[in-house]
Design an enzyme around this catalytic site. Structure first.
Site, PDB file in Angstrom:
ATOM      1  CB  CYS B 324      -1.051   0.004   1.102  1.00  0.00           C
ATOM      2  SG  CYS B 324      -0.780  -1.098   2.480  1.00  0.00           S
ATOM      3  NE  ARG B 353       3.001  -8.848   5.495  1.00  0.00           N
ATOM      4  CZ  ARG B 353       1.693  -8.929   5.309  1.00  0.00           C
ATOM      5  NH1 ARG B 353       0.983  -9.828   5.978  1.00  0.00           N
ATOM      6  NH2 ARG B 353       1.087  -8.119   4.473  1.00  0.00           N
ATOM      7  CD  GLN B 371      -0.296  -8.647   0.869  1.00  0.00           C
ATOM      8  OE1 GLN B 371       0.051  -7.517   0.555  1.00  0.00           O
ATOM      9  NE2 GLN B 371      -0.893  -8.925   2.008  1.00  0.00           N
ATOM     10  CG  ASP B 373      -1.869  -5.595  -2.072  1.00  0.00           C
ATOM     11  OD1 ASP B 373      -3.034  -5.407  -1.685  1.00  0.00           O
ATOM     12  OD2 ASP B 373      -0.879  -5.451  -1.360  1.00  0.00           O
ATOM     13  CG  HIS B 375      -3.818  -0.521  -2.442  1.00  0.00           C
ATOM     14  ND1 HIS B 375      -2.726  -1.290  -2.745  1.00  0.00           N
ATOM     15  CD2 HIS B 375      -4.088  -0.729  -1.142  1.00  0.00           C
ATOM     16  CE1 HIS B 375      -2.342  -1.933  -1.653  1.00  0.00           C
ATOM     17  NE2 HIS B 375      -3.149  -1.613  -0.661  1.00  0.00           N
ATOM     18  CE  LYS B 460     -10.573  -6.240   9.345  1.00  0.00           C
ATOM     19  NZ  LYS B 460      -9.591  -7.299   9.620  1.00  0.00           N
ATOM     20  CG  HIS B 506      -5.963  -1.469   2.058  1.00  0.00           C
ATOM     21  ND1 HIS B 506      -4.614  -1.306   2.028  1.00  0.00           N
ATOM     22  CD2 HIS B 506      -6.451  -0.445   2.799  1.00  0.00           C
ATOM     23  CE1 HIS B 506      -4.282  -0.235   2.738  1.00  0.00           C
ATOM     24  NE2 HIS B 506      -5.379   0.308   3.225  1.00  0.00           N
TER      25      HIS B 506
END
Lengths: 632, 632
Positions: B324, B353, B371, B373, B375, B460, B506
């Site tokens: 992000c 991570r 991910q 991912d 946005h 969420k 997200h």
């Protein structure tokens, strides 16, 4: 045989230093002045004085007078002790430091070059030759230098009279050998002594020098063109990529427009490989030091590697500087037989290499390098065919980008004089070098054997391409490697069920996606072939009355898979046209009453400025063909 | 209202501790014994004694007798001082340590539970109740505990007689409420006191407990199935991925077979997004600390982040733990207007991570997390439509994988009691929560509002899916974020040409490609739908005479784009068939004389074991349909 251009360039660096002294005074202390690809530079310490850009013209003028003067370059040598005394007397502190270094490396004799000018030139007043037919001689109160053949005696400050520089040469014999109009001073820059920011910053004067004025002009024109095409400026203007201070230098972020180009290139690369027996793999961006110890990278590239530390695990890793060691691990996880060979892995993966912040630039000098990497594991007897297949990919790829004109290939082989530099047996090297050359011949490559250019681990084919404005780029490479398979103890079972070690062929087609994209932005000057273009078509209605029809055209084009935009803003028609040009949109479709009535579009080709009027379906099918054929 | 299963499981942990004492003797010191998702565990210090696996059956037997006994759970409280004295008398060192902790947190009263058994049971001999109608009482020479309502007096060692444990409850009232066959002991493990490797290692006994025997059996069956489907074993067997010691734990390398699955999923994800207004972007894997300071990750996730250090530049970076902040920088580089909103970025990127090595496993617990991912930057009023569009993608994606049965969605909203925990104004929160709920309703989602489950930065929707053997996985997520746009000072120009701050959504569909692939390997037990299958078809000729025909079939299938292999090895037919089964090939085509004559293939479907004979073209067109429809 004419002297190489590099010799002339190096002589020019002396001439410039001499001229600079004449313009700026004797206090200018010289550091280093090598020849470079486009001319030369000299790093000079002007003390408290600043060299103004305007003075460059004066220096240039003096240089031309020295050239006309036909000064003679004469080499002489001094013992380390004499050289030190001499250099100290000249006040050349930087040279003195270099002599210390040379003597530390066991050099016992230091070479100098003197420019022997004509004495009628008032600039050189103060010289006095001793009439001795055997030698030149330079002396002051404490010492005397004898130069073979002639001798002279001086009672002046050397630094303002003739010009003497510590130098190994070679040089032209007379300054007058250099065409007066084949060189010019280029620009000023700052440079740290020994490239170390802790040292004093010196003034670097760059000069340009070519064979003739024609070539100098051509180079300057190329540079002007290059400036207009600068991918950093176009990249910002066309929203292709960005660099963020918070993320860091050399770590570009690819914007949506840039991604269209990048993904199209990536997809095309995979298209060229998928039917040639390649398998995709995917490997992480980090690994433990052990991997790079085994591969040898930790020994050779440690400085350029990023080290990584886990906050929770407290474990140490490195970011991968190359993909090969990872691919070795994937190979090693399999039990292959000769029936499985060759094994071919493909992974366009980002590797990370640390470079000094100051050297980073746009997409061409980055820390995040996405190599379109491939590694082939094969038997020695399979090298030629595999290389041929890779050459075929390279030719297709570079033909598509219009880069096959003026290409050449370096067949980088061993230096026969230093066999100890290379790893692997003579027999294997011979087979591999021969296989590369055979593949080069079989594929009609314009290649040159370059002895001494091989990597220590094996011979290579390095491909050089010229872009639209004539700049040469080393891009594709095919490298044989006998080293890593041995270090990783890779093997497969041969026909006798014995372990046989494969040869690894490293190959990259585009080299790095970032660098290739940067070069392509400049090569195409921001107007990309349709298959790469972020925005292929823009529809501009001449007025609001035609928004409905423009929308229909838009829908039709979208349905055909075209990347199209419809400018429905309130801007004037003129502004809309200019905006489309600023954005380098390949085709601008203007629609008004005539087009609406006839169900056509008025097409303007941005690159050729050709104008046509076409039925919508004709236009879309023409576009599809242009995309499918990857037309230039 | 029946007691929640967790209460029963917690009571069982007491029963087990009591039974364990009876079997192993009074020296067993108790640490902690919580209920967990599948039952409970208790960490016990057996001193010098080792608890043999075989003893678990004895303990289980005792547990059932305690259950039958119908012991009563009674709570009583002691002051901290009394509790310490009591616990010390019981010799429960670990509990004593816990009381110290509780009193440090200003707890003034410590709660205990006693199991009051029936005295006729010989296991409880030694109890003596005082006949006092008002209270229970436990006493020894130094102290007496009074339990409301009843009272008893003891002259025995508490640790071998009745069972008393420091505990907040709640519990069942009588042990006999627990069906005797609804639980069992599961396994032994080691566990450090307080989870710290510097402390003593205790013995952890795991128990399983469900509502009834049926559910216990179902769970055990599921676990057996899960073992057979273990993606780490299948991943190795089917050559999907590998883990290398030299690369490191939690950093899987994807093999060619795994890449076919991974790329198919990745391509499918992009297919679902490309016509929904998403743009691809690409960002580096590192960034300077400043980026994560601004985003807030450096404050919250620092421990989990990998720090990076450049050998040449001496600069510090972090590997990105999330995409992000990078996407915020791409947005920030543009000057968007309200006409450009929403802006949608898509990047399936690998983030890193750090996790403790011991917790890493296969593809589901990794350090390199790719991910999928995305946005979205939008206006508050656009949240609902954007969420709807994402929900649509999620539904399509999970329907394709056969995961929509039994799914549910957590509408994770604020805890109204702790408004201070959340960032952003009430009004914005209300709009966002409502938008999420409206999107959930509009899309007919099976959702549950879960107060207190929101992230601090916004509400969420978290999607839970059940796999083929009934295990629940949290996979997709849609999160509103008011925090990062503010921290990065993002804005676009609204209709009034004022700066307006966008909301960020997200969203991840598969979550992480590694974890999703791991789950899918187990979900499909290694036999993938045809569109994902690494090897879709294998051709096996019944003898060498049919190699020619097999080759023709092979060429035909390859031309259709099928991933096909031709087993031309010297193995026997039987061995070839077994090999194809071991490799989980979807379709095995056997060709012999009959097939060659009729230009057909004898098809065996690995999953259904169906056998058919088909013309080659019929088979290929059937395959193409199966691939195109992504049939399960």
């Amino acid at each position: 045989m004419p002297l190489p251009l590099s010799t002339r360039r190096h002589s020019l660096s002396h001439i410039m230093a001499q001229a600079t002294r004449m313009v700026m005074g004797a206090d200018a202390r010289l550091a280093i002045g090598p020849d470079i690809d486009t001319g030369w530079y000299y790093d000079i310490d002007f003390g408290d004085t600043t060299l103004e850009e305007a003075k460059l013209r004066d220096i240039e003028k003096k240089m031309r007078s020295i050239v006309r003067d036909g000064q003679e370059y004469r080499q002489f040598s001094l013992s380390v002790a004499d050289a030190k005394a001499f250099t100290k007397a000249l006040g050349e502190d930087y040279k003195l430091e270099m002599i210390e270094d040379l003597s530390a490396k066991w050099e016992t004799v230091i070479s100098f070059f003197a420019n022997l000018g004509k004495f009628q030139n008032p600039d050189y007043a103060g010289f006095e030759f001793l009439d001795n037919p055997d030698s030149y001689c330079i002396e002051n109160a404490e010492w005397m230098v004898v130069i073979p053949e002639k001798q002279w005696k001086t009672d002046f400050d050397f630094r303002t009279s003739t010009f003497i520089d510590m130098c190994q040469g070679p040089h032209v014999q007379f300054t007058s050998e250099i065409p007066e109009d084949s060189f010019k001073l280029d620009k000023l820059a700052g440079a740290y002594w020994r490239g170390d920011a802790k040292n004093k910053q010196l003034t670097r004067i760059y000069g340009l020098a070519f064979e003739s004025k024609t070539e100098l002009d051509a180079y300057e024109h190329m540079m002007e063109e290059a400036k207009k095409r600068d991918h950093r400026i176009l990249g910002k203007k066309l929203k292709l990529f960005t660099v963020s201070d918070m993320v860091g230098s050399g770590l570009p972020l690819i914007q949506p427009n840039g991604m269209i180009i990048r993904e199209a290139i990536k997809d095309y690369l995979w298209d060229l490989h998928k039917d040639r027996g390649y398998d995709r793999v995917c490997t992480p961006h980090l690994a433990k030091e052990e991997l790079y110890q085994t591969s040898g990278h930790a020994g050779k590239y440690l400085e350029d590697m990023f080290s990584v530390y886990g906050g929770t695990s407290k474990e140490n890793f490195f970011l991968k500087p190359m993909n090969c060691p990872h691919h070795m691990q994937i190979f090693a996880d399999n039990q292959f037989s000769y029936r499985d060979m060759p094994v071919r892995y493909f992974e366009p993966a980002t590797v990370y290499r640390d470079e000094k912040t100051g050297q980073l630039s746009g997409l061409t000098r980055v820390r995040s390098i996405t190599q379109d990497d491939g590694h082939l594991f094969c038997r020695v007897g399979q090298i030629r065919d595999e290389v041929s297949s890779i050459v075929d990919v390279i030719k297709q790829f570079y033909t598509t980008f219009g880069l096959m004109d003026g290409y050449w290939v370096s067949l980088s082989i061993r230096d026969p004089l230093t066999p100890e530099k290379y790893l692997g047996g003579d027999d294997v090297w011979e087979i591999a070098e021969q296989a590369l050359e055979e593949a080069a011949i079989a594929n009609n490559l314009n290649y040159k054997p370059m002895p001494g250019e091989a990597a220590f681990y094996g011979p290579k084919l390095d491909f050089m391409f010229k872009d639209a404005i004539g700049r040469e780029w080393q891009l594709a490479t095919i490298q044989c490697d006998f080293n890593q398979p041995a270090r990783f103890k890779l093997s497969f079972k041969n026909e006798k069920n014995e372990d046989e070690q494969p040869v690894v062929i490293h190959r990259a087609i585009s080299g790095s996606l970032e660098r290739f994209m940067g070069i392509m932005i400049e090569h195409f000057a921001g107007t990309f072939p349709l298959w790469l273009a972020p925005e292929q078509v823009r529809i501009i209605p001449v007025g609001e009355n035609f928004f409905g029809y423009a929308d229909e055209v838009y829908a039709e084009l979208r349905k055909s898979g075209l990347r199209v935009k419809f400018d429905d803003s309130t801007d004037s028609l003129g502004k809309k046209m200019r905006n489309a040009e600023i954005d380098h949109v390949n085709y601008i479709l203007v629609v008004g009453d005539a087009e609406m009535q006839a169900r056509t579009v008025a097409v303007r080709n941005y690159k050729t400025q050709d104008k046509t009027t076409e039925a919508i379906s004709d236009f879309t099918s023409r576009m599809k063909t242009e995309i499918k054929t990857k037309a230039l």
